[in-house]
Design a protein around this motif. Structure first.
Motif, PDB file in Angstrom:
ATOM      1  N   CYS A 296       0.825  -1.208   0.000  1.00  0.00           N
ATOM      2  CA  CYS A 296       0.000   0.000   0.000  1.00  0.00           C
ATOM      3  C   CYS A 296       0.862   1.264   0.000  1.00  0.00           C
ATOM      4  O   CYS A 296       0.555   2.237  -0.711  1.00  0.00           O
ATOM      5  N   LYS A 309     -10.274   0.687  -2.143  1.00  0.00           N
ATOM      6  CA  LYS A 309     -10.663   0.202  -0.817  1.00  0.00           C
ATOM      7  C   LYS A 309     -11.220  -1.215  -0.853  1.00  0.00           C
ATOM      8  O   LYS A 309     -11.238  -1.898   0.183  1.00  0.00           O
ATOM      9  N   TRP A 312      -9.645  -4.367   0.774  1.00  0.00           N
ATOM     10  CA  TRP A 312      -9.739  -4.720   2.193  1.00  0.00           C
ATOM     11  C   TRP A 312     -10.433  -6.062   2.379  1.00  0.00           C
ATOM     12  O   TRP A 312     -10.119  -6.809   3.306  1.00  0.00           O
ATOM     13  N   GLN A 339      -8.173  -2.409   6.550  1.00  0.00           N
ATOM     14  CA  GLN A 339      -8.533  -0.995   6.500  1.00  0.00           C
ATOM     15  C   GLN A 339      -7.568  -0.159   7.341  1.00  0.00           C
ATOM     16  O   GLN A 339      -7.113   0.914   6.922  1.00  0.00           O
ATOM     17  N   TRP A 342      -4.210   0.093   5.575  1.00  0.00           N
ATOM     18  CA  TRP A 342      -4.396   1.000   4.436  1.00  0.00           C
ATOM     19  C   TRP A 342      -4.382   2.450   4.903  1.00  0.00           C
ATOM     20  O   TRP A 342      -3.747   3.316   4.285  1.00  0.00           O
ATOM     21  N   GLU A 343      -5.069   2.715   5.998  1.00  0.00           N
ATOM     22  CA  GLU A 343      -5.147   4.084   6.503  1.00  0.00           C
ATOM     23  C   GLU A 343      -3.805   4.567   7.048  1.00  0.00           C
ATOM     24  O   GLU A 343      -3.445   5.741   6.897  1.00  0.00           O
TER      25      GLU A 343
END
Length: 388
Positions: A296, A309, A312, A339, A342-343
């Motif tokens: 990512c 997204k 996920w 998630q 990723w964030e």
């Protein structure tokens, strides 16, 4: 002196704020904005090459990156498990014994995909010095380069991968974490960038991307001087900014950094349980959780935005065609964990987030003429104990 000039160039960019401190040197927080704004953005296809070591081959980061955008990123690699960005120039590919697996077979089941055999093949689609049996001793042969040790592999490459070659938009460079964290071990890599990589990049018009790998702690590795995790991560980033400075000072318009070190450090500060899932049982190499985070960060760096997204919900699918999966007792991250990873990647890569325990080390200035006299790109004395 390389570094001051390079940092002056970086400060001249309209989207890099001047940051006081360390005698006027741009800080890492400002440099994050450099890496988050590549000049090129892609709508459909991007071509990304990889040169490095186990850091990229474990869990097959090149293929995972491509899968993050449903194959719209074309990837190719020249990797060597224990290589550095200097040593891979003299040894080439070292994946013969690692990627001899079913998922590396082509559709006809006749040849494995080991990647290309040399950096020149990777950047130019050919290597006039490469002989199938290395009879001219142009490269060091340790028995793991498929072109030297697998019948007809070079012929196969020339008929397939290298036929009608198109240059790559980016080449991702992965060096050894301990080397990047120690200025005693950096010189061969810096010399290799200056003397060998930069001339090739100018001809190929390929943008270099520098991976700042994660720090680690393991009883299996000599950790002398690197016992403090935040300090280790910060020293890695110091090394990455020095590599970046050499490239910018010597003609590269950009050399973005993939801040994996910062992503792992952010989780180290925020979530002890999640942090324990980022590496495999050896405490060094990335787990499937860690590799998803790495991919990512890499995607955001080269694309300028985050991957979809919907990844996920099926992280396992991203690794379906991976040529090597490390021990995965933790399994794949589920949607909620994916998630979060990723964030975190978004925060450190695109939003300029700097973890609170990050230490702002002043980048070292290097005199390239002195370095070139003192070190060679394949200085064996300086490669010891840097395999991780």
């Amino acid at each position: 002196m390389v570094l001051k000039g390079a940092l002056t160039i970086l400060k001249s960019q309209p989207w890099v704020p001047y940051a006081a401190g360390f005698g006027g040197i741009v800080t890492t927080a400002a440099l994050f904005l450099v890496l988050s704004r590549p000049d090129r953005f892609f709508d459909e296809h991007m071509r990304v090459a990889f040169a490095g070591n186990y850091y990229l081959s474990i869990n097959d980061i090149p293929r995972v990156l491509s899968n993050l955008n449903e194959g719209q990123i074309d990837e190719q690699s020249c990797l060597a498990p224990k290589g550095s960005i200097a040593s891979i120039l003299s040894t080439g590919n070292g994946m013969l014994n690692v990627w001899s697996v079913d998922t590396a077979l082509n559709d006809r089941g006749t040849n494995y995909d080991f990647g290309v055999c040399t950096v020149e093949q990777l950047l130019f689609g050919k290597d006039d010095t490469l002989d199938a049996d290395n009879t001219n001793y142009a490269y060091e042969d340790d028995g793991t380069n498929p072109c030297f040790n697998s019948a007809n592999y070079l012929k196969h490459l020339n008929k397939t991968v290298l036929a009608n070659f198109t240059s790559y938009d980016y080449v991702v460079l992965s060096d050894q974490a301990k080397r990047m964290a120690d200025d005693k071990y950096r010189p061969p890599s810096i010399v290799a960038l200056y003397e060998e990589w930069i001339p090739m990049l100018e001809v190929s018009e390929t943008i270099p991307v520098i991976v700042a790998p994660h720090a680690f702690y393991s009883d299996l590795v000599n950790m002398t001087g690197l016992e403090n995790y935040s300090e280790f991560a910060s020293l890695i980033h110091q090394g990455a900014t020095e590599y970046q400075a050499v490239l910018i000072e010597n003609g590269q318009s950009e050399a973005p950094i993939v801040p994996v070190d910062m992503a792992f450090l952010a989780i180290y500060e925020e979530d002890e349980d999640m942090f324990s899932l980022l590496t495999s049982s050896d405490g060094v190499h990335s787990s499937l959780y860690g590799s998803y985070l790495i991919a990512c960060c890499l995607y955001a760096t080269v694309a300028g935005y985050m991957p979809p997204k919907d990844t996920w919900s099926d992280v396992q699918g991203l690794f379906a065609n991976a040529r090597y999966i490390a021990e995965s007792s933790y399994g794949y991250p589920g949607p909620e964990d994916a998630q979060y990873l990723w964030e975190v990647a978004k925060r450190v890569t695109l939003d300029g987030y700097v973890p609170s325990t990050f230490i702002e080390y002043e980048p070292k200035e290097w005199d390239m003429q002195d370095l070139s006299r003192l070190y060679s790109a394949d200085d064996d004395d300086l490669t010891r104990d840097c395999y991780y």
